[in-house]
Design a protein around this motif. Structure first.
Motif, PDB file in Angstrom:
ATOM      1  N   UNK A 125      -3.959  -3.887   5.540  1.00 48.28           N
ATOM      2  CA  UNK A 125      -2.769  -3.065   5.302  1.00 48.28           C
ATOM      3  C   UNK A 125      -2.509  -2.131   6.483  1.00 48.28           C
ATOM      4  N   UNK A 126      -3.572  -1.555   7.046  1.00 53.67           N
ATOM      5  CA  UNK A 126      -3.434  -0.693   8.228  1.00 53.67           C
ATOM      6  C   UNK A 126      -2.901  -1.523   9.397  1.00 53.67           C
ATOM      7  N   UNK A 127      -3.459  -2.710   9.585  1.00 49.04           N
ATOM      8  CA  UNK A 127      -2.989  -3.593  10.659  1.00 49.04           C
ATOM      9  C   UNK A 127      -1.495  -3.867  10.513  1.00 49.04           C
ATOM     10  N   UNK A 128      -1.052  -4.177   9.309  1.00 43.27           N
ATOM     11  CA  UNK A 128       0.361  -4.470   9.080  1.00 43.27           C
ATOM     12  C   UNK A 128       1.224  -3.250   9.353  1.00 43.27           C
ATOM     13  N   UNK A 129       0.714  -2.060   9.077  1.00 40.49           N
ATOM     14  CA  UNK A 129       1.465  -0.838   9.352  1.00 40.49           C
ATOM     15  C   UNK A 129       1.541  -0.580  10.856  1.00 40.49           C
ATOM     16  N   UNK A 130       0.463  -0.864  11.572  1.00 46.89           N
ATOM     17  CA  UNK A 130       0.381  -0.593  13.015  1.00 46.89           C
ATOM     18  C   UNK A 130       1.108  -1.657  13.837  1.00 46.89           C
ATOM     19  N   UNK A 131       1.215  -2.864  13.319  1.00 44.00           N
ATOM     20  CA  UNK A 131       1.751  -4.000  14.069  1.00 44.00           C
ATOM     21  C   UNK A 131       3.090  -3.740  14.760  1.00 44.00           C
ATOM     22  N   UNK A 171       0.849  -1.176   0.000  1.00 40.97           N
ATOM     23  CA  UNK A 171       0.000   0.000   0.000  1.00 40.97           C
ATOM     24  C   UNK A 171       0.891   1.234   0.000  1.00 40.97           C
ATOM     25  N   UNK A 172       0.581   2.178  -0.871  1.00 40.94           N
ATOM     26  CA  UNK A 172       1.370   3.401  -0.957  1.00 40.94           C
ATOM     27  C   UNK A 172       1.028   4.324   0.196  1.00 40.94           C
ATOM     28  N   UNK A 173       1.878   5.310   0.387  1.00 40.10           N
ATOM     29  CA  UNK A 173       1.655   6.295   1.446  1.00 40.10           C
ATOM     30  C   UNK A 173       0.344   7.048   1.225  1.00 40.10           C
ATOM     31  N   UNK A 174       0.047   7.388  -0.023  1.00 46.44           N
ATOM     32  CA  UNK A 174      -1.206   8.097  -0.322  1.00 46.44           C
ATOM     33  C   UNK A 174      -2.428   7.241  -0.009  1.00 46.44           C
ATOM     34  N   UNK A 175      -2.344   5.946  -0.317  1.00 43.42           N
ATOM     35  CA  UNK A 175      -3.464   5.049  -0.016  1.00 43.42           C
ATOM     36  C   UNK A 175      -3.646   4.909   1.495  1.00 43.42           C
ATOM     37  N   UNK A 176      -2.531   4.782   2.206  1.00 47.83           N
ATOM     38  CA  UNK A 176      -2.600   4.675   3.663  1.00 47.83           C
ATOM     39  C   UNK A 176      -3.187   5.952   4.260  1.00 47.83           C
ATOM     40  N   UNK A 177      -2.786   7.106   3.726  1.00 47.16           N
ATOM     41  CA  UNK A 177      -3.355   8.390   4.176  1.00 47.16           C
ATOM     42  C   UNK A 177      -4.865   8.424   3.955  1.00 47.16           C
ATOM     43  N   UNK A 178      -5.313   7.923   2.801  1.00 49.68           N
ATOM     44  CA  UNK A 178      -6.746   7.922   2.493  1.00 49.68           C
ATOM     45  C   UNK A 178      -7.508   7.025   3.462  1.00 49.68           C
ATOM     46  N   UNK A 179      -6.944   5.863   3.785  1.00 57.91           N
ATOM     47  CA  UNK A 179      -7.614   4.941   4.711  1.00 57.91           C
ATOM     48  C   UNK A 179      -7.672   5.559   6.110  1.00 57.91           C
ATOM     49  N   UNK A 180      -6.542   6.083   6.590  1.00 58.93           N
ATOM     50  CA  UNK A 180      -6.554   6.710   7.912  1.00 58.93           C
ATOM     51  C   UNK A 180      -7.492   7.919   7.943  1.00 58.93           C
ATOM     52  N   UNK A 181      -7.519   8.686   6.864  1.00 53.60           N
ATOM     53  CA  UNK A 181      -8.441   9.826   6.789  1.00 53.60           C
ATOM     54  C   UNK A 181      -9.891   9.376   6.855  1.00 53.60           C
ATOM     55  N   UNK A 182     -10.199   8.299   6.158  1.00 50.19           N
ATOM     56  CA  UNK A 182     -11.567   7.766   6.181  1.00 50.19           C
ATOM     57  C   UNK A 182     -11.920   7.251   7.571  1.00 50.19           C
TER      58      UNK A 182
END
Length: 124
Positions: A80-86, A1-12
């Motif tokens: 993807x968020x879970x993997x980033x937060x893990x 997941x790109x940084x922009x996609x991760x930003x969009x998910x966290x923003x949502x």
């Protein structure tokens, strides 16, 4: 997941209404916009705006079945968020484990000190 996609998910996910919509979809499966809007004290256009944010983040998909436009949860961005937060979760767990060990050591020292004080005879 790109940084922009991760930003969009966290923003949502930053909005409580959008999180509630995702929770409803997780438990109910497919729902129409009208069905999703029922428990909220906001207008149908406001719900539609929330759905667009969720859709842009890849968290939902919207189908088309004649007049019915069902919305469905897409959980892969949450993985993807879970993997980033893990790694951060592991960091905090390890920190708490170290703190727990330190507190146990302090407690043991305190008990030893109390024992030494209590075992002294008068006049020692």
């Amino acid at each position: 997941m790109t940084s922009d996609q991760l930003d969009a998910v966290f923003g949502a996910l930053a909005d409580s209404t959008r999180r509630a919509i995702l929770a409803r979809l997780a438990t109910s499966g497919e729902l129409s916009v009208t069905e999703l809007a029922e428990p909220f004290a906001i207008s149908l256009p406001a719900v539609t705006k929330h759905l667009k944010v969720l859709e842009k983040a890849g968290l939902i998909t919207r189908g088309r079945d004649a007049q019915w436009r069902p919305c469905r949860l897409e959980a892969s961005p949450l993985q993807d968020v879970f993997e980033w937060v893990e790694p951060y979760r592991r960091f905090w767990e390890e920190s708490f484990d170290r703190l727990e060990e330190y507190l146990k050591e302090l407690q043991a020292q305190e008990q030893t000190n109390e024992h030494n004080i209590n075992s002294k005879q008068p006049g020692d």
